[in-house]
Design a protein around this motif. Structure first.
Motif, PDB file in Angstrom:
ATOM      1  N   UNK A  36      41.907 108.244 -59.353  1.00  0.00           N
ATOM      2  CA  UNK A  36      40.555 107.519 -59.161  1.00  0.00           C
ATOM      3  C   UNK A  36      40.658 106.312 -58.261  1.00  0.00           C
ATOM      4  N   UNK A  37      41.828 105.668 -58.693  1.00  0.00           N
ATOM      5  CA  UNK A  37      42.073 104.209 -57.912  1.00  0.00           C
ATOM      6  C   UNK A  37      41.913 104.321 -56.420  1.00  0.00           C
ATOM      7  N   UNK A  38      42.500 105.370 -56.010  1.00  0.00           N
ATOM      8  CA  UNK A  38      42.642 105.845 -54.535  1.00  0.00           C
ATOM      9  C   UNK A  38      41.426 106.136 -53.860  1.00  0.00           C
ATOM     10  N   UNK A  39      40.612 107.205 -54.568  1.00  0.00           N
ATOM     11  CA  UNK A  39      39.297 107.392 -54.419  1.00  0.00           C
ATOM     12  C   UNK A  39      38.362 106.207 -54.150  1.00  0.00           C
ATOM     13  N   UNK A  40      38.320 105.575 -55.227  1.00  0.00           N
ATOM     14  CA  UNK A  40      37.574 104.276 -55.546  1.00  0.00           C
ATOM     15  C   UNK A  40      37.642 103.354 -54.313  1.00  0.00           C
ATOM     16  N   UNK A  41      39.089 102.974 -54.033  1.00  0.00           N
ATOM     17  CA  UNK A  41      39.380 101.989 -53.071  1.00  0.00           C
ATOM     18  C   UNK A  41      39.057 102.403 -51.623  1.00  0.00           C
ATOM     19  N   UNK A  42      39.450 103.540 -51.285  1.00  0.00           N
ATOM     20  CA  UNK A  42      39.096 103.915 -49.740  1.00  0.00           C
ATOM     21  C   UNK A  42      37.793 104.393 -49.434  1.00  0.00           C
ATOM     22  N   UNK A  43      37.204 104.977 -50.464  1.00  0.00           N
ATOM     23  CA  UNK A  43      35.750 105.322 -50.030  1.00  0.00           C
ATOM     24  C   UNK A  43      34.883 104.357 -50.262  1.00  0.00           C
ATOM     25  N   UNK A  44      34.942 103.044 -50.855  1.00  0.00           N
ATOM     26  CA  UNK A  44      34.240 101.901 -51.033  1.00  0.00           C
ATOM     27  C   UNK A  44      34.661 101.200 -49.723  1.00  0.00           C
ATOM     28  N   UNK A  67      41.393  93.474 -52.770  1.00  0.00           N
ATOM     29  CA  UNK A  67      40.093  93.255 -53.760  1.00  0.00           C
ATOM     30  C   UNK A  67      39.944  94.307 -54.592  1.00  0.00           C
ATOM     31  N   UNK A  68      39.615  95.546 -53.805  1.00  0.00           N
ATOM     32  CA  UNK A  68      38.911  96.765 -54.428  1.00  0.00           C
ATOM     33  C   UNK A  68      40.155  97.294 -55.472  1.00  0.00           C
ATOM     34  N   UNK A  69      41.467  97.353 -54.874  1.00  0.00           N
ATOM     35  CA  UNK A  69      42.355  97.733 -55.513  1.00  0.00           C
ATOM     36  C   UNK A  69      42.439  97.364 -57.375  1.00  0.00           C
ATOM     37  N   UNK A  70      41.982  96.034 -57.315  1.00  0.00           N
ATOM     38  CA  UNK A  70      42.192  95.394 -58.621  1.00  0.00           C
ATOM     39  C   UNK A  70      40.819  95.288 -59.482  1.00  0.00           C
ATOM     40  N   UNK A  71      39.695  96.016 -59.010  1.00  0.00           N
ATOM     41  CA  UNK A  71      38.450  95.903 -59.464  1.00  0.00           C
ATOM     42  C   UNK A  71      38.406  96.194 -60.818  1.00  0.00           C
ATOM     43  N   UNK A  72      38.216  95.311 -61.963  1.00  0.00           N
ATOM     44  CA  UNK A  72      38.104  95.875 -63.365  1.00  0.00           C
ATOM     45  C   UNK A  72      36.806  95.718 -63.981  1.00  0.00           C
ATOM     46  N   UNK A  73      36.289  94.608 -63.648  1.00  0.00           N
ATOM     47  CA  UNK A  73      35.068  94.304 -64.549  1.00  0.00           C
ATOM     48  C   UNK A  73      33.840  95.058 -64.482  1.00  0.00           C
ATOM     49  N   UNK A  74      33.612  95.220 -62.979  1.00  0.00           N
ATOM     50  CA  UNK A  74      32.570  96.166 -62.685  1.00  0.00           C
ATOM     51  C   UNK A  74      32.590  97.767 -63.598  1.00  0.00           C
ATOM     52  N   UNK A  75      33.693  98.448 -63.520  1.00  0.00           N
ATOM     53  CA  UNK A  75      34.138  99.726 -63.965  1.00  0.00           C
ATOM     54  C   UNK A  75      33.988  99.424 -65.443  1.00  0.00           C
TER      55      UNK A  75
END
Length: 321
Positions: free
Chosen positions: A100-108, A252-260
């Protein structure tokens, strides 16, 4: 009678016992310059030590010890070595969280860059009201993240959200954006893309301003079309700026926490859990916190970000050479 051969003084060999000349003492002006440089550098070094070096050390120490709530307060915990990392890697949650981290990062990153680049090229035409519209696109970037996440949670609500209401008006069945395991990760990706577009727009638009207009005029005179000018001039000259935008966006996207966490809390189940949310759940989201495994997940996230950052920079340098 043989005459003695005189050797000039500057060519006479030195005696092995002769001591080497002592270095000249530093002048007062040079010492003053060094002292001034240290005074200016000292605040930066103190800042890096307090907010970067010390937290990294504490996080590494947490991941290598068996901390409980009592030992965390007292500060004394037995050394566990790599046991926390072994436990994390063997956990069934690790593989889905990594995926999920990789998909969330690269698609974003892909959508943020493409849409930001398209908007930057669009606003580079300098049409009327372009500055006003460009300023409006910066609103998602300026809003507090908790406001953006709460707004998207309301819009994607399964029962009262405006998105499902709009789908109902066109005859489409409502979608469980935040409650369905099939749509939860997609929902947070859409929200993150919306938040990250303004950053790419600003960076890429500034890069377009530095491209001389004479290049486009010369290419047009040679018969190059809009797509050829974009592919042959815009993209190559935007490469350094694109590298900065993608690299910063990656970190920045790898460490996104608060939004999720605000939108789905990593759920339902683990369908939208990432390494950042899992680390928080291990350390603070249970009645019996697991500080060691939580810190181990955080250190793995740091290593992944560092590895991807170095890999991307290396690829860009090879392309430039």
């Amino acid at each position: 009678m043989a005459t003695a051969r005189l050797v000039p003084a500057h060519r006479a060999p030195k005696s092995p016992a002769e001591p080497a000349a002592a270095p000249a003492p530093a002048s007062p002006g040079r010492r003053r310059t060094r002292l001034t440089a240290l005074v200016f550098v000292a605040p930066l070094l103190a800042y890096l030590a307090a907010f970067y070096a010390w937290p990294l050390y504490r996080n590494l120490d947490l991941s290598l010890r068996d901390y409980t709530v009592r030992s965390f307060v007292s500060g004394h915990a037995p050394f566990a070595g790599w046991e926390n990392f072994r436990a994390v890697l063997a956990d069934p949650t690790f593989a889905p969280a990594m995926r999920h981290t990789l998909v969330f990062t690269f698609v974003s990153l892909a959508f943020q860059y493409v849409i930001g680049l398209a908007l930057a090229v669009f606003f580079n035409r300098h049409f009327p009201l372009a500055p006003v519209l460009r300023a409006l696109f910066l609103v998602p970037w300026l809003l507090p993240l908790i406001v953006s996440a709460s707004t998207w949670s309301w819009m994607l609500n399964s029962e009262s959200g405006v998105v499902n209401h709009a789908l109902h008006l066109v005859g489409v069945e409502p979608v469980g954006w935040l409650t369905s395991p099939d749509w939860a990760l997609t929902s947070v990706i859409i929200a993150n893309i919306w938040i990250g577009i303004p950053f790419n727009l600003v960076i890429l638009y500034s890069g377009l301003q530095n491209i001389p207009g004479e290049l486009y005029e010369a290419a047009a005179l040679d018969g190059a079309g809009p797509w050829q000018r974009f592919r042959r001039i815009t993209l190559p000259l935007l490469r350094p700026v694109s590298t900065i935008a993608l690299l910063l966006g990656l970190v920045y996207t790898l460490k996104v926490f608060d939004l999720i966490w605000i939108m789905t809390k990593g759920g339902p189940g683990d369908s939208s859990s990432t390494l950042a949310t899992w680390s928080y759940q291990l350390g603070f989201g249970t009645l019996l916190p697991k500080f060691g495994p939580g810190a181990a997940v955080g250190n793995l996230l740091i290593l992944i970000a560092l590895a991807f950052g170095l890999l991307y920079v290396r690829v860009q340098r090879r392309q430039e050479k």
